[in-house]
Write an enzyme that holds these catalytic residues in place. Structure first.
Site, PDB file in Angstrom:
ATOM      1  N   ASP A  12      33.458   4.383   8.475  1.00 28.35           N
ATOM      2  CA  ASP A  12      33.538   4.294   6.863  1.00 28.35           C
ATOM      3  C   ASP A  12      31.691   3.122   7.165  1.00 28.35           C
ATOM      4  O   ASP A  12      31.563   2.528   6.874  1.00 28.35           O
ATOM      5  CB  ASP A  12      33.960   3.451   6.181  1.00 28.35           C
ATOM      6  CG  ASP A  12      34.001   3.379   4.714  1.00 28.35           C
ATOM      7  OD1 ASP A  12      33.323   4.566   4.361  1.00 28.35           O
ATOM      8  OD2 ASP A  12      35.254   3.065   3.587  1.00 28.35           O
ATOM      9  N   GLU A  53      27.528   5.794   5.795  1.00 35.91           N
ATOM     10  CA  GLU A  53      28.676   5.883   7.145  1.00 35.91           C
ATOM     11  C   GLU A  53      28.432   6.917   7.485  1.00 35.91           C
ATOM     12  O   GLU A  53      29.134   6.867   8.660  1.00 35.91           O
ATOM     13  CB  GLU A  53      29.200   7.975   5.939  1.00 35.91           C
ATOM     14  CG  GLU A  53      29.190   7.031   3.895  1.00 35.91           C
ATOM     15  CD  GLU A  53      29.708   8.118   3.113  1.00 35.91           C
ATOM     16  OE1 GLU A  53      30.475   7.905   2.024  1.00 35.91           O
ATOM     17  OE2 GLU A  53      29.011   9.166   2.997  1.00 35.91           O
ATOM     18  N   ASP A 128      37.516   0.816   5.424  1.00 38.14           N
ATOM     19  CA  ASP A 128      36.907   0.635   4.136  1.00 38.14           C
ATOM     20  C   ASP A 128      36.416  -1.186   4.264  1.00 38.14           C
ATOM     21  O   ASP A 128      36.077  -1.887   4.230  1.00 38.14           O
ATOM     22  CB  ASP A 128      37.895   0.811   3.665  1.00 38.14           C
ATOM     23  CG  ASP A 128      37.590   0.558   1.998  1.00 38.14           C
ATOM     24  OD1 ASP A 128      36.173   1.017   2.007  1.00 38.14           O
ATOM     25  OD2 ASP A 128      37.994  -0.339   1.176  1.00 38.14           O
ATOM     26  N   HIS A 174      73.507   6.483  14.664  1.00 39.06           N
ATOM     27  CA  HIS A 174      73.979   5.308  13.641  1.00 39.06           C
ATOM     28  C   HIS A 174      75.210   5.703  13.239  1.00 39.06           C
ATOM     29  O   HIS A 174      75.773   6.895  13.330  1.00 39.06           O
ATOM     30  CB  HIS A 174      72.923   5.479  12.678  1.00 39.06           C
ATOM     31  CG  HIS A 174      73.306   6.575  11.854  1.00 39.06           C
ATOM     32  ND1 HIS A 174      74.227   6.967  10.495  1.00 39.06           N
ATOM     33  CD2 HIS A 174      72.192   7.667  11.637  1.00 39.06           C
ATOM     34  CE1 HIS A 174      74.101   7.784   9.717  1.00 39.06           C
ATOM     35  NE2 HIS A 174      73.012   8.345  10.026  1.00 39.06           N
ATOM     36  N   GLU A 247      64.732  10.029  10.092  1.00 42.27           N
ATOM     37  CA  GLU A 247      65.299  11.238   9.725  1.00 42.27           C
ATOM     38  C   GLU A 247      64.652  12.626   9.405  1.00 42.27           C
ATOM     39  O   GLU A 247      63.428  12.160   8.305  1.00 42.27           O
ATOM     40  CB  GLU A 247      66.750  11.055   9.223  1.00 42.27           C
ATOM     41  CG  GLU A 247      67.021  12.370   8.871  1.00 42.27           C
ATOM     42  CD  GLU A 247      68.076  12.947   9.924  1.00 42.27           C
ATOM     43  OE1 GLU A 247      67.025  13.665  10.521  1.00 42.27           O
ATOM     44  OE2 GLU A 247      69.447  13.288   9.984  1.00 42.27           O
TER      45      GLU A 247
END
EC number: 5.4.2.12
Length: 367
Positions: A12, A53, A128, A174, A247
């Protein structure tokens, strides 16, 4: 370094005033583990946003070459201009940009390969932050630099021959939750274990105590973390969280039964059952889940090579791992049944196909 290592460059740059006090920041990550391998930032006096940049891109590519000159590099920036110009889709019209783009292309040509991706600013926070530190220094009239590189490494050892010792994943679903009792979609919502589910986790932990586990990796959701904690208590191992093993996000179907989802979204449910690229409304497809599960597995196989790892996860990720081990098609997911707190086991060989050792083993659970 081994040839073909994959790296990510995040870069950046900016200025206060455009043009104004300017600076850039860049970092290099290992694409597989996410580890930051190098950082570089610099205040560059008075310049435009676009110049800063490009300077960030150049510094990031140079840092990647310092890590591994043969690497495959993905550059991620929140500058649409730089990404599109370096990808060849936009012409470079401003004369100040031409020499900077040429310098970046020369650096890219010396690497194994380079691709460019646009990301939103909130996903480029590290670069940044570095760029803002540099701009702050430029605004104070200071010439400021930051350069942190990975530690010098010993010469690479000779290539290792393919190993016949597998990396073993013990896959534990689980324990029981309120939604699993009622057979409802349970995705990324943080559903707790029931008392019975906690007892199942403890029973699984006792069964795993003497299985020679070297590490425990878990989904970030509490029903898995609480299950993993029971195994950690009897083995003394630490638990590592891996988001890739969470999940599926079932979106609007979260908490619904299959019948309820079919009543509210009949066409969407039909499409979801027929196409792994189809996603529940507001959720993610099985194809998307498969990609992140494979990435999580790749990271695990690098981090725990030739070790035995307990992975505490959910129905979909475990079925996807089994599918991949068997080389089965995606529809095979619908032909597998996986109980709560069930154990499965896969051996992953570096020099051959994987082997499914066990699937849906519940012998450790009370009748």
């Amino acid at each position: 370094m081994s040839a073909g290592r994959k790296l990510v460059v995040e870069a950046d740059g900016g200025s206060r005033g455009n043009p104004g006090p300017a600076g850039y920041g860049a970092l290099v990550r290992d694409a597989l583990t996410g580890e930051v391998l190098a950082e570089v930032a610099e205040s560059i006096g008075h310049a435009t946003n676009n110049v800063a940049e490009y300077r960030g891109l150049i510094a990031g590519l140079a840092a990647a070459a310092g890590v591994d000159p043969s690497a495959r590099v993905e550059v991620r920036m929140d500058s649409k201009l730089v990404v599109e110009q370096m990808s060849g889709r936009w012409k470079i019209k401003h004369p100040d940009m031409v020499p900077l783009a040429l310098e970046a292309r020369e650096l890219a040509a010396a690497l194994g390969s380079v691709s460019y991706s646009w990301i939103p600013r909130n996903r480029n926070a590290h670069a940044d932050r570095l760029a803002n530190e540099a701009m702050d220094a430029a605004a104070r009239g200071e010439h400021w630099t930051r350069k942190v590189e990975e530690a010098p490494r010993e010469p690479d050892p000779p290539p290792r021959p393919a190993s016949s010792t597998p990396t073993t994943t013990l896959l534990l679903r689980h324990g029981e939750t309120p939604l699993s009792i009622e057979k409802r979609f349970a995705g990324i919502g943080d559903v707790p274990l029931t008392p019975q589910g906690l007892a199942q986790a403890r029973a699984a932990a006792l069964a795993l105590k003497d299985r020679g586990i070297d590490a425990i990796v878990t989904s970030p959701l509490s029903r898995c973390r609480d299950t993993a904690a029971e195994v950690a208590a009897v083995t003394g191992l630490e638990v590592r969280v891996e988001d890739g093993f969470r999940e599926t996000d079932f979106g609007d179907w979260e908490g619904l039964t299959f019948a309820e989802a079919g009543k509210g979204w009949p066409a969407e449910l039909k499409a979801w059952l027929a196409d792994p690229e189809a996603a529940p409304p507001g959720g993610e497809s099985f194809a998307q889940v498969s990609r992140r599960v494979r990435t999580a597995l790749d990271k695990l196989k690098v981090r725990y090579r030739e070790q035995t790892v307990l992975v505490v996860s959910h129905v979909t990720p475990i079925k996807l791992l089994v599918k991949d081990a068997l080389g089965a098609p995606m529809p095979s997911l619908y032909r597998m049944h996986l109980d709560v707190a069930a154990l499965s086991s896969i051996d992953w060989y570096a020099d051959g196909p994987a082997t499914l050792r066990a699937f849906n083993d519940t012998h450790h659970l009370p009748a």
